[in-house]
Design an enzyme around this catalytic site. Structure first.
Site, PDB file in Angstrom:
ATOM      1  CB  CYS A  18      -0.923   0.011   1.208  1.00 12.89           C
ATOM      2  SG  CYS A  18      -0.033   0.196   2.778  1.00 12.89           S
ATOM      3  N   GLY A  19       2.148   1.118   0.254  1.00 15.11           N
ATOM      4  CA  GLY A  19       3.049   2.256   0.228  1.00 15.11           C
ATOM      5  C   GLY A  19       3.687   2.600   1.556  1.00 15.11           C
TER       6      GLY A  19
END
Length: 223
Positions: free
Chosen positions: A208-209
């Site tokens: 998701c980062g």
């Protein structure tokens, strides 16, 4: 900036590799000088790391990004764990409500829309997380990352320097298998949550980062 050099991190990983997760947490909190946090999204097995962290520091801040897209079971699980472990929960919410975001940008992007997923993640997850990290300003960030979760995480270790947030990232259950996580939950009679869904990932093998280099750059481009 993390006060640990690459050599010190390598030495810590070597020393901690044979220690229990509870001992890893004790080590991590000792390095933090009162500025440790633990992050959670209340996904499956998160009760393990929350239990570990609160055994060592009962009032440790628990950073939770509530992006508003969680299923009912996840919110119920969060409240159950908050009560059971007396969590010092620090929720951070996006600047857009889910209804506002969906009306302007459409629903949750599909798995084949990589750019859409990155923008969604930046708006609804990364921005509030970065805000939380700025305000809580930890020197040590305890996470529930595990090697088996996806290919990117296989390149991490118990201790690493997180360049996105300039903190020492410690993952005490990094080498735990699902079976070991299950055994810990059973031993301590902790609940689990299987209905969890992360719309910022869309797939369990995606990042998701938060723990990937692109996440540190994504927020500014999504404003």
């Amino acid at each position: 900036m993390s006060a640990f050099s690459p050599d010190q991190i390598a030495a810590a990983n070597a020393a901690l590799r044979t220690q229990s997760p509870l001992d890893v947490v004790r080590w991590a909190i000792a390095q933090a000088h009162g500025r440790a946090i633990v992050s959670t999204n209340f996904r499956p097995y998160e009760a393990v790391v929350l239990h570990l962290a609160t055994q060592v520091q009962p009032d440790i801040p628990v950073l939770w990004v509530d992006h508003g897209y969680n299923r009912a079971a996840t919110y119920q699980h969060a409240e159950a764990l908050r009560a059971r472990l007396k969590l010092n929960l620090q929720p951070y919410l996006p600047r857009l409500t889910p209804a506002h975001r969906d009306a302007i940008y459409g629903g949750i992007p599909t798995l084949d829309d990589e750019e859409g997923l990155k923008k969604f993640s930046a708006q609804m997850k990364l921005e509030p997380f970065q805000r939380g990290m700025r305000e809580l300003a930890p020197t040590v960030w305890i996470t529930a990352l595990r090697q088996v979760q996806n290919p990117h995480r296989a390149g991490l270790d118990l201790v690493s320097h997180d360049a996105n947030f300039n903190s020492l990232k410690v993952s005490p259950v990094f080498y735990f298998s699902d079976a070991e996580m299950e055994a810990y939950l059973a031993e301590h009679q902790l609940p689990n949550e299987w209905d969890y869904f992360d719309p910022a990932k869309a797939d369990e093998k995606r990042e998701c980062g938060l723990h990937a280099a692109w996440g540190g750059r994504a927020v500014a481009s999504a404003q």
